[in-house]
Design a protein around this motif. Sequence first.
Motif, PDB file in Angstrom:
ATOM      1  N   ALA A   1     -45.593  16.812  -3.737  1.00  0.00           N
ATOM      2  CA  ALA A   1     -45.307  17.120  -2.066  1.00  0.00           C
ATOM      3  C   ALA A   1     -46.555  17.032  -1.349  1.00  0.00           C
ATOM      4  CB  ALA A   1     -44.422  18.308  -1.764  1.00  0.00           C
ATOM      5  N   GLU A   2     -47.527  17.620  -2.041  1.00  0.00           N
ATOM      6  CA  GLU A   2     -48.920  17.523  -1.152  1.00  0.00           C
ATOM      7  C   GLU A   2     -49.369  16.004  -1.256  1.00  0.00           C
ATOM      8  OE1 GLU A   2     -49.706  20.341   0.327  1.00  0.00           O
ATOM      9  OE2 GLU A   2     -51.312  19.359   1.324  1.00  0.00           O
ATOM     10  N   THR A   3     -49.142  15.335  -2.217  1.00  0.00           N
ATOM     11  CA  THR A   3     -49.753  13.918  -2.287  1.00  0.00           C
ATOM     12  C   THR A   3     -48.815  13.140  -1.254  1.00  0.00           C
ATOM     13  OG1 THR A   3     -50.177  14.174  -4.700  1.00  0.00           O
ATOM     14  CG2 THR A   3     -50.081  11.954  -3.984  1.00  0.00           C
ATOM     15  N   VAL A   4     -47.741  13.163  -1.165  1.00  0.00           N
ATOM     16  CA  VAL A   4     -46.833  12.365  -0.708  1.00  0.00           C
ATOM     17  C   VAL A   4     -47.273  12.959   1.030  1.00  0.00           C
ATOM     18  CG1 VAL A   4     -44.507  11.870   0.435  1.00  0.00           C
ATOM     19  CG2 VAL A   4     -44.873  12.133  -1.991  1.00  0.00           C
ATOM     20  N   LYS A   5     -47.499  13.975   1.442  1.00  0.00           N
ATOM     21  CA  LYS A   5     -47.539  14.430   2.716  1.00  0.00           C
ATOM     22  C   LYS A   5     -49.268  13.812   3.039  1.00  0.00           C
ATOM     23  CE  LYS A   5     -47.584  19.087   3.485  1.00  0.00           C
ATOM     24  NZ  LYS A   5     -47.608  20.505   2.946  1.00  0.00           N
ATOM     25  N   ARG A   6     -50.230  13.870   2.213  1.00  0.00           N
ATOM     26  CA  ARG A   6     -51.417  13.136   2.704  1.00  0.00           C
ATOM     27  C   ARG A   6     -51.261  11.719   2.998  1.00  0.00           C
ATOM     28  NH1 ARG A   6     -56.090  15.672   0.834  1.00  0.00           N
ATOM     29  NH2 ARG A   6     -55.967  17.726   0.362  1.00  0.00           N
ATOM     30  N   ILE A   7     -50.460  11.087   2.120  1.00  0.00           N
ATOM     31  CA  ILE A   7     -50.413   9.685   2.453  1.00  0.00           C
ATOM     32  C   ILE A   7     -49.683   9.346   3.609  1.00  0.00           C
ATOM     33  CG2 ILE A   7     -48.564   8.821   1.014  1.00  0.00           C
ATOM     34  CD1 ILE A   7     -51.999   7.621   0.413  1.00  0.00           C
ATOM     35  N   ALA A   8     -48.331  10.122   3.778  1.00  0.00           N
ATOM     36  CA  ALA A   8     -47.754   9.891   4.890  1.00  0.00           C
ATOM     37  C   ALA A   8     -48.410  10.164   6.420  1.00  0.00           C
ATOM     38  CB  ALA A   8     -46.545  10.893   4.880  1.00  0.00           C
ATOM     39  N   PHE A   9     -49.349  11.116   6.225  1.00  0.00           N
ATOM     40  CA  PHE A   9     -50.180  11.405   7.391  1.00  0.00           C
ATOM     41  C   PHE A   9     -51.023  10.077   7.728  1.00  0.00           C
ATOM     42  CE2 PHE A   9     -54.239  12.662   9.190  1.00  0.00           C
ATOM     43  CZ  PHE A   9     -54.026  13.373  10.317  1.00  0.00           C
ATOM     44  N   LYS A  10     -51.588   9.522   6.794  1.00  0.00           N
ATOM     45  CA  LYS A  10     -52.750   8.446   6.782  1.00  0.00           C
ATOM     46  C   LYS A  10     -51.776   7.433   7.509  1.00  0.00           C
ATOM     47  CE  LYS A  10     -56.003   9.588   3.605  1.00  0.00           C
ATOM     48  NZ  LYS A  10     -56.603   9.500   2.301  1.00  0.00           N
ATOM     49  N   ILE A  11     -50.660   6.876   6.876  1.00  0.00           N
ATOM     50  CA  ILE A  11     -49.670   5.892   7.245  1.00  0.00           C
ATOM     51  C   ILE A  11     -49.324   6.160   8.712  1.00  0.00           C
ATOM     52  CG2 ILE A  11     -47.558   4.846   7.055  1.00  0.00           C
ATOM     53  CD1 ILE A  11     -47.670   5.447   4.184  1.00  0.00           C
ATOM     54  N   THR A  12     -49.081   7.203   9.020  1.00  0.00           N
ATOM     55  CA  THR A  12     -48.435   7.687  10.364  1.00  0.00           C
ATOM     56  C   THR A  12     -49.723   7.519  11.518  1.00  0.00           C
ATOM     57  OG1 THR A  12     -46.873   9.094   9.369  1.00  0.00           O
ATOM     58  CG2 THR A  12     -46.884   9.173  11.773  1.00  0.00           C
ATOM     59  N   ARG A  13     -50.900   7.850  11.284  1.00  0.00           N
ATOM     60  CA  ARG A  13     -51.907   7.769  12.150  1.00  0.00           C
ATOM     61  C   ARG A  13     -52.058   6.220  12.612  1.00  0.00           C
ATOM     62  NH1 ARG A  13     -55.090  12.228  14.281  1.00  0.00           N
ATOM     63  NH2 ARG A  13     -56.910  11.188  13.548  1.00  0.00           N
ATOM     64  N   VAL A  14     -51.925   5.335  11.634  1.00  0.00           N
ATOM     65  CA  VAL A  14     -52.079   3.926  12.041  1.00  0.00           C
ATOM     66  C   VAL A  14     -50.790   3.600  12.852  1.00  0.00           C
ATOM     67  CG1 VAL A  14     -51.874   1.452  10.915  1.00  0.00           C
ATOM     68  CG2 VAL A  14     -52.914   3.292   9.786  1.00  0.00           C
ATOM     69  N   GLY A  15     -49.765   4.312  12.771  1.00  0.00           N
ATOM     70  CA  GLY A  15     -48.584   3.968  13.580  1.00  0.00           C
ATOM     71  C   GLY A  15     -48.725   4.474  15.049  1.00  0.00           C
ATOM     72  N   GLN A  16     -49.468   5.687  15.048  1.00  0.00           N
ATOM     73  CA  GLN A  16     -49.937   6.149  16.476  1.00  0.00           C
ATOM     74  C   GLN A  16     -50.735   5.511  17.145  1.00  0.00           C
ATOM     75  OE1 GLN A  16     -48.766   9.381  17.680  1.00  0.00           O
ATOM     76  NE2 GLN A  16     -50.275   8.865  19.336  1.00  0.00           N
ATOM     77  N   LEU A  17     -51.700   4.870  16.297  1.00  0.00           N
ATOM     78  CA  LEU A  17     -52.567   4.000  17.004  1.00  0.00           C
ATOM     79  C   LEU A  17     -52.227   2.931  17.366  1.00  0.00           C
ATOM     80  CD1 LEU A  17     -55.932   3.460  17.196  1.00  0.00           C
ATOM     81  CD2 LEU A  17     -55.831   2.173  15.102  1.00  0.00           C
ATOM     82  N   ILE A  18     -51.296   2.245  16.745  1.00  0.00           N
ATOM     83  CA  ILE A  18     -50.808   0.933  17.171  1.00  0.00           C
ATOM     84  C   ILE A  18     -49.867   1.198  18.374  1.00  0.00           C
ATOM     85  CG2 ILE A  18     -49.187  -1.174  16.552  1.00  0.00           C
ATOM     86  CD1 ILE A  18     -51.919  -1.398  15.319  1.00  0.00           C
ATOM     87  N   ALA A  19     -48.963   2.198  18.170  1.00  0.00           N
ATOM     88  CA  ALA A  19     -48.260   2.489  19.426  1.00  0.00           C
ATOM     89  C   ALA A  19     -48.825   2.685  20.692  1.00  0.00           C
ATOM     90  CB  ALA A  19     -47.271   3.724  18.747  1.00  0.00           C
ATOM     91  N   SER A  20     -49.986   3.711  20.614  1.00  0.00           N
ATOM     92  CA  SER A  20     -50.651   3.682  21.916  1.00  0.00           C
ATOM     93  C   SER A  20     -51.171   2.845  22.354  1.00  0.00           C
ATOM     94  CB  SER A  20     -51.539   5.083  21.723  1.00  0.00           C
ATOM     95  OG  SER A  20     -52.321   4.899  20.708  1.00  0.00           O
ATOM     96  N   GLU A  21     -51.720   1.968  21.590  1.00  0.00           N
ATOM     97  CA  GLU A  21     -52.718   0.683  22.091  1.00  0.00           C
ATOM     98  C   GLU A  21     -51.657  -0.419  22.566  1.00  0.00           C
ATOM     99  OE1 GLU A  21     -55.695   0.947  22.543  1.00  0.00           O
ATOM    100  OE2 GLU A  21     -56.021  -0.911  23.022  1.00  0.00           O
ATOM    101  N   ALA A  22     -50.427  -0.446  21.916  1.00  0.00           N
ATOM    102  CA  ALA A  22     -49.556  -1.384  22.327  1.00  0.00           C
ATOM    103  C   ALA A  22     -48.965  -1.174  23.833  1.00  0.00           C
ATOM    104  CB  ALA A  22     -48.402  -1.286  21.481  1.00  0.00           C
TER     105      ALA A  22
END
Lengths: 452, 89
Positions: free
Chosen positions: A240-261
């Motif tokens: 679960a920890e492995t998935v959480k860590r990777i989901a965090f990184k993926i979502t940070r990219v989404g957050q960056l693109i969303a705010s910049e778009a």
Amino acid sequence: MLNTSDILETIRMIRDENLDIRTVTMGISLFDCISDDPERLAEKIYDKVTRSAGRLVEVCCELEQTYGIPIVNKRISVTPLSYIGAGLSPEGFVKLAKVLERAAQELGVNFIGGYSAHVQKGAIKGAEALIESIPEALTETTRICSSINVATTKAGINMDAVAKMGEIIKKTAYLTRDNDSIGCAKLVVFANIPEDNPFMAGAVHGMGEPDTVINVGVSGPGVVAVAVKEAGDCDFSALAETVKRIAFKITRVGQLIASEAARRLGAPYGIVDLSLAPTPAAGDSVAEILENMGLSRCGTHGTTAALALLNDAVKKGGVMASNHVGGLSGAFIPVSEDRGMIEAAKLGTLTLDKLEAMTAVCSVGLDMIAIPGDTSAATISGIIADEISIGVVNNKTTAVRVIPVWGKGVGDSAEFGGLLGYAPIMPVKGESCERFIARGGRIPAPIHSLKN
Amino acid sequence: MKAVVTVTGKDKVGIIAMASAECSKHGVNIVDISQTVMKEYFAMIMLVELDGMKGAFAEFADAMRRAGSDVGVDIRVMHEDIFNSMHII
């Protein structure tokens, strides 16, 4: 300071593991387009959509270049048209669908969602006419997506609408029979539809949303699958920890693109949808994640538990990475869009019953499932009623997007093309639920809807 | 604005010279540079400052990509914020 291995990890995710932004979706309110003159209404809708989203594709391309991450889809959601064209006839709605299709072509977006109605307690005239027009609208257009909300936890289930949608799906399948009934791939029946979902076919711009808004859907099943594989035979806490860590990184990219778009388009940033959305490409499969957890094939015993763990860990990792989370947020299990699911369905390990159980623990529902073309409207309504009940009772969004592929049966397969993929025809039960569906009326809201 | 240039591929003579020449041609200043070679696999990372860049970001990124593919390495130019977002809380 960034270190080399972090940088190379990002590069690997994008280059080898299909990390991408699945969709940047602009929500556009059409309330200020309402007119009692159908021609004027159509004109105002076309103008508003093309004006608001005029730079959407261009800005997304700039972001792809600047940040080096692909943005797969650029899309639009609009206010449910049943409200905007409430006085229209079914023919009037088909004309509006064509107007939106023209706007989508002009803008270069691949889908516009919002050919939609909310009928959980009953249908206004506009909703009745829109629902009636769905088969023709989805036949006459290629980029318009339709969604109908037939239930909420608060209102219960409108079984008249459920019965009607069985017939509408059948008719849509017939009218698009030359293309494996593809019209049904653009039609979803919902319980508890979200107002800010950026994913198709269920994207709508809700009533409480701003005039325009940017919502972003992230992806990355391939990245999670590799991380789970590399984690080896660790215990569930570590998994679960492995998935959480990777989901965090993926979502940070989404957050960056969303705010910049949002900044570049001058529209408010709405939400990031924390979903794992698969594609038919190799290495972009949710089923593969489950199999990497230790299942020899997706659909076997243990699949629901594996998916529950995955779904929860994705949310826990993602929610820390974004300041506003919304939409559907969870793992998607669209059968025709996921290579591992397709294989498992072909082999018979993944069945409709198992998929229904899986939808109780993930987002969203019975999605992109090809069923025999001779399935009756009542049986389709029965499938919808079952799935919708799961959403209503569990306070969650569920949905049904099934395709009764005209002229095909179990053993055949259907080809939808592109991201919609291909699917083996899955069997449904032969016994009838016609008398049950024919009762009509509403299934009352569950007791826990009374929260006040 | 800063960007990260990554050069990955099979090691050969002149990769750093080629990449830095291309940067200089575009008025891009190299702030930091590191490289590793694992077996025959080459990975170079440059942090570059784009404030004095001649032309658009896309032109520079494209020129770097083409220069890389001419000698068989993968060159990507990405805004540093994508890495900061993913790896720094």
